[in-house]
Design an enzyme around this catalytic site. Structure first.
Site, PDB file in Angstrom:
ATOM      1  N   ILE A 101     -29.711  76.921   5.616  1.00  0.00           N
ATOM      2  CA  ILE A 101     -30.447  77.663   4.596  1.00  0.00           C
ATOM      3  C   ILE A 101     -29.864  77.385   3.209  1.00  0.00           C
ATOM      4  CG2 ILE A 101     -31.252  79.451   6.194  1.00  0.00           C
ATOM      5  CD1 ILE A 101     -28.935  81.212   5.233  1.00  0.00           C
ATOM      6  N   HIS A 117     -35.326  76.748   9.112  1.00  0.00           N
ATOM      7  CA  HIS A 117     -34.899  78.155   9.105  1.00  0.00           C
ATOM      8  C   HIS A 117     -34.991  78.779   7.717  1.00  0.00           C
ATOM      9  CE1 HIS A 117     -32.349  77.406  12.996  1.00  0.00           C
ATOM     10  NE2 HIS A 117     -33.632  77.511  13.240  1.00  0.00           N
ATOM     11  N   CYS A 125     -43.283  87.130  -0.226  1.00  0.00           N
ATOM     12  CA  CYS A 125     -43.984  88.402  -0.351  1.00  0.00           C
ATOM     13  C   CYS A 125     -44.902  88.584   0.859  1.00  0.00           C
ATOM     14  CB  CYS A 125     -44.799  88.434  -1.640  1.00  0.00           C
ATOM     15  SG  CYS A 125     -45.773  89.949  -1.794  1.00  0.00           S
ATOM     16  N   THR A 185     -24.177  70.240  14.599  1.00  0.00           N
ATOM     17  CA  THR A 185     -24.971  71.318  15.204  1.00  0.00           C
ATOM     18  C   THR A 185     -24.501  71.534  16.639  1.00  0.00           C
ATOM     19  OG1 THR A 185     -27.198  72.099  15.668  1.00  0.00           O
ATOM     20  CG2 THR A 185     -26.890  69.721  15.737  1.00  0.00           C
ATOM     21  N   ASN A 210     -20.591  65.049  15.432  1.00  0.00           N
ATOM     22  CA  ASN A 210     -20.180  66.457  15.473  1.00  0.00           C
ATOM     23  C   ASN A 210     -18.669  66.567  15.599  1.00  0.00           C
ATOM     24  OD1 ASN A 210     -21.477  69.037  15.404  1.00  0.00           O
ATOM     25  ND2 ASN A 210     -20.854  69.397  17.522  1.00  0.00           N
ATOM     26  N   ALA A 227     -17.958  65.157   9.771  1.00  0.00           N
ATOM     27  CA  ALA A 227     -19.170  64.449   9.313  1.00  0.00           C
ATOM     28  C   ALA A 227     -18.987  63.840   7.924  1.00  0.00           C
ATOM     29  CB  ALA A 227     -20.362  65.400   9.320  1.00  0.00           C
TER      30      ALA A 227
HETATM   31  P1  NAD Z   1     -23.194  76.300  14.570  1.00  0.00           P
HETATM   32  O1  NAD Z   1     -22.272  77.102  13.746  1.00  0.00           O
HETATM   33  O2  NAD Z   1     -23.725  76.876  15.818  1.00  0.00           O
HETATM   34  O3  NAD Z   1     -22.511  74.872  14.964  1.00  0.00           O
HETATM   35  C1  NAD Z   1     -21.956  74.042  14.031  1.00  0.00           C
HETATM   36  C2  NAD Z   1     -21.429  72.766  14.725  1.00  0.00           C
HETATM   37  O4  NAD Z   1     -20.885  71.943  13.704  1.00  0.00           O
HETATM   38  C3  NAD Z   1     -20.332  73.001  15.758  1.00  0.00           C
HETATM   39  O5  NAD Z   1     -20.641  72.310  16.959  1.00  0.00           O
HETATM   40  C4  NAD Z   1     -19.075  72.409  15.096  1.00  0.00           C
HETATM   41  O6  NAD Z   1     -18.230  71.769  16.025  1.00  0.00           O
HETATM   42  C5  NAD Z   1     -19.664  71.395  14.148  1.00  0.00           C
HETATM   43  N1  NAD Z   1     -18.842  71.143  12.968  1.00  0.00           N
HETATM   44  C6  NAD Z   1     -18.071  72.006  12.257  1.00  0.00           C
HETATM   45  N2  NAD Z   1     -17.487  71.390  11.210  1.00  0.00           N
HETATM   46  C7  NAD Z   1     -17.909  70.096  11.250  1.00  0.00           C
HETATM   47  C8  NAD Z   1     -17.660  68.944  10.453  1.00  0.00           C
HETATM   48  N3  NAD Z   1     -16.836  68.992   9.373  1.00  0.00           N
HETATM   49  N4  NAD Z   1     -18.242  67.781  10.804  1.00  0.00           N
HETATM   50  C9  NAD Z   1     -19.048  67.705  11.892  1.00  0.00           C
HETATM   51  N5  NAD Z   1     -19.329  68.757  12.691  1.00  0.00           N
HETATM   52  C10 NAD Z   1     -18.776  69.934  12.368  1.00  0.00           C
HETATM   53  O7  NAD Z   1     -24.350  75.905  13.600  1.00  0.00           O
HETATM   54  P2  NAD Z   1     -25.832  75.400  13.857  1.00  0.00           P
HETATM   55  O8  NAD Z   1     -25.884  74.620  15.136  1.00  0.00           O
HETATM   56  O9  NAD Z   1     -26.270  74.774  12.619  1.00  0.00           O
HETATM   57  O10 NAD Z   1     -26.730  76.677  14.094  1.00  0.00           O
HETATM   58  C11 NAD Z   1     -26.470  77.955  13.699  1.00  0.00           C
HETATM   59  C12 NAD Z   1     -27.421  78.576  12.691  1.00  0.00           C
HETATM   60  O11 NAD Z   1     -26.627  78.995  11.609  1.00  0.00           O
HETATM   61  C13 NAD Z   1     -28.484  77.731  12.093  1.00  0.00           C
HETATM   62  O12 NAD Z   1     -29.666  78.357  12.357  1.00  0.00           O
HETATM   63  C14 NAD Z   1     -28.266  77.755  10.576  1.00  0.00           C
HETATM   64  O13 NAD Z   1     -29.455  78.173   9.935  1.00  0.00           O
HETATM   65  C15 NAD Z   1     -27.277  78.819  10.358  1.00  0.00           C
HETATM   66  N6  NAD Z   1     -26.207  78.540   9.364  1.00  0.00           N
HETATM   67  C16 NAD Z   1     -26.461  77.858   8.211  1.00  0.00           C
HETATM   68  C17 NAD Z   1     -25.445  77.600   7.304  1.00  0.00           C
HETATM   69  C18 NAD Z   1     -25.764  76.833   6.056  1.00  0.00           C
HETATM   70  O14 NAD Z   1     -26.890  76.894   5.590  1.00  0.00           O
HETATM   71  N7  NAD Z   1     -24.809  76.098   5.481  1.00  0.00           N
HETATM   72  C19 NAD Z   1     -24.139  78.024   7.552  1.00  0.00           C
HETATM   73  C20 NAD Z   1     -23.906  78.743   8.733  1.00  0.00           C
HETATM   74  C21 NAD Z   1     -24.944  78.970   9.625  1.00  0.00           C
HETATM   75 ZN    ZN Z   2     -46.859  89.384  -3.773  1.00  0.00          ZN
END
Ligand code: NAD
Ligand code: ZN
Length: 244
Positions: A101, A117, A125, A185, A210, A227
């Site tokens: 997000i 998401h 709205c 992810t 990952n 990453a």
């Molecule tokens: P998650 O937290 O479930 O998983 C994140 C994955 O990233 C893990 O498997 C972890 O091992 C890996 N990871 C962590 N640091 C890393 C790096 N430096 N390099 C590579 N991999 C790395 O997150 P998700 O699978 O994206 O899903 C969770 C939900 O959380 C999503 O729906 C998302 O919208 C939301 N979210 C978004 C944000 C953002 O917008 N930045 C932050 C936190 C959560």
């Molecule tokens: Zn409106």
């Protein structure tokens, strides 16, 4: 024959990225399930579900508002920039489905980004459908600038038990993809967790970059590491294959 040339990856036509919280971790934004993750300080049922918003919208607004300063201050890292570089140089359609997000792909000037998401800096709205863009706090008293009614704005982030956005676009991209790359992810949150399987069924090569291994057979290759390091290397290799 030049031996090095035969080691190069094939040339792809439709590359689809799926990015998760891990791509933004090197920019300082916590992933949800890490040790310092957001869920450790909040009960997800209170702040991030459809039912929580219906029951107590103030609490959901307050949670989203509390995240905004950190998300506003974050800057893209080398992984976000590597996607932009690939998109600018590589002769393929390059699209990004992001679960994030945050706005780091936009800040990195990546095009064709689909926020499945939603985005933290947008509110919708429920009265007139207007999407308001703001980094300011939004609450139950905020007036919609389009219809002038207050109390109808909802953070435009997909809460648990709500459908994801861009479903038709996702289906089209996963149908056409010949290379699918998931980054940072955990593969736990559906339906995004099923995208790799879908792309593979449709004939794409599937790769995961990952910090940890993900179990299952959805990926042809997994590259484990940060990453911010592994993606620029991966992109450089792809670019080698199209240099004449
Ligand atoms: P998650 O937290 O479930 O998983 C994140 C994955 O990233 C893990 O498997 C972890 O091992 C890996 N990871 C962590 N640091 C890393 C790096 N430096 N390099 C590579 N991999 C790395 O997150 P998700 O699978 O994206 O899903 C969770 C939900 O959380 C999503 O729906 C998302 O919208 C939301 N979210 C978004 C944000 C953002 O917008 N930045 C932050 C936190 C959560
Ligand atoms: Zn409106």
């Amino acid at each position: 024959m030049d031996k090095n040339k035969t080691d190069l990856p094939p040339v792809y036509r439709n590359i689809v990225f799926l990015t998760g919280a891990g791509i933004s971790a090197p920019s300082g934004l916590a992933t949800f399930r890490s040790q310092n993750g957001l869920w450790n300080n909040h009960r997800m049922e209170d702040v991030a579900t459809k039912e929580a918003f219906e029951r107590c919208p103030e609490q959901v607004h307050a949670f989203v508002n509390s995240l905004k300063p950190e998300f506003f201050a974050a800057r893209p890292n080398t992984a976000h920039l590597a996607i932009t570089k690939l998109q600018q140089i590589y002769p393929a359609n390059v699209s990004v489905l992001t679960q994030n997000i945050d706005t780091l792909h936009e800040q990195a000037r990546t095009k064709n980004v689909y926020h499945i998401h939603g985005q933290i800096n947008q509110a919708k709205c429920l009265q007139c459908g207007h999407i308001m863009e703001t980094w300011e706090d939004v609450g139950t008293k905020t007036v919609c600038p389009a219809c002038g009614i207050s109390g109808k704005l909802k953070p435009d982030v997909v809460l648990f038990h709500e459908p994801i956005l861009h479903e038709q676009m996702i289906a089209d991209l996963l149908q056409k993809a010949d290379l699918f790359i998931a980054i940072g992810t955990s593969g736990v949150v559906y339906p995004a967790a099923g995208f790799a399987a879908e792309a593979k069924r449709n004939g794409a090569r599937t790769v995961l970059l990952n910090a940890e291994i993900v179990t299952g057979r959805n990926f042809d290759e997994q590259i484990i590491g940060d990453a911010a390091e592994t993606l620029p290397e991966f992109v450089s290799r792809l670019l080698l294959s199209v240099k004449s």
